[in-house]
Scaffold this motif. Structure first.
Motif, PDB file in Angstrom:
ATOM      1  N   THR A  39       0.811  -1.218   0.000  1.00  6.55           N
ATOM      2  CA  THR A  39       0.000   0.000   0.000  1.00  6.55           C
ATOM      3  C   THR A  39       0.845   1.268   0.000  1.00  6.55           C
ATOM      4  N   TRP A  40       2.141   1.141  -0.183  1.00  5.93           N
ATOM      5  CA  TRP A  40       2.991   2.323  -0.142  1.00  5.93           C
ATOM      6  C   TRP A  40       3.100   2.976  -1.515  1.00  5.93           C
ATOM      7  N   VAL A  41       3.549   4.187  -1.525  1.00  2.00           N
ATOM      8  CA  VAL A  41       3.743   4.947  -2.750  1.00  2.00           C
ATOM      9  C   VAL A  41       5.239   5.137  -2.945  1.00  2.00           C
ATOM     10  N   LYS A  61      -0.981  10.420   0.284  1.00  2.00           N
ATOM     11  CA  LYS A  61      -0.924   9.108   0.917  1.00  2.00           C
ATOM     12  C   LYS A  61      -0.512   9.234   2.384  1.00  2.00           C
ATOM     13  N   GLN A  64      -3.483  10.597   4.320  1.00  2.00           N
ATOM     14  CA  GLN A  64      -4.521   9.575   4.460  1.00  2.00           C
ATOM     15  C   GLN A  64      -4.146   8.588   5.564  1.00  2.00           C
ATOM     16  N   GLU A  65      -2.889   8.155   5.599  1.00  2.00           N
ATOM     17  CA  GLU A  65      -2.450   7.200   6.615  1.00  2.00           C
ATOM     18  C   GLU A  65      -2.440   7.815   8.009  1.00  2.00           C
TER      19      GLU A  65
END
Length: 68
Positions: A39-41, A61, A64-65
């Motif tokens: 789920t990482w960018v 991202k 959001q996390e």
């Protein structure tokens, strides 16, 4: 008796791992799960905090996390 890590979601597995920091099986299960979900960018390394503004997807991202 150890829990079945395959039935835990990543959040439950993380909570278990934090409560049982010496449990290597839980650690490896968490790492494997994190790699599976991916789920990482990915983004190139930054040179300064200001240069992060060039990466809106990465910032979105992170925000959001931090909210979840």
């Amino acid at each position: 008796m150890k829990p079945d890590f395959s039935t835990m979601n990543r959040k439950e597995l993380r909570a278990y791992l934090l409560a049982h920091r010496d449990d290597e099986a839980a650690f490896f299960a968490y790492v494997d799960r994190s790699n599976q979900e991916a789920t990482w960018v990915d983004c190139p390394p930054v040179e300064s905090v200001e240069s992060l503004q060039q990466f809106p997807l990465f910032l979105a991202k992170l925000q959001q996390e931090s909210q979840s």
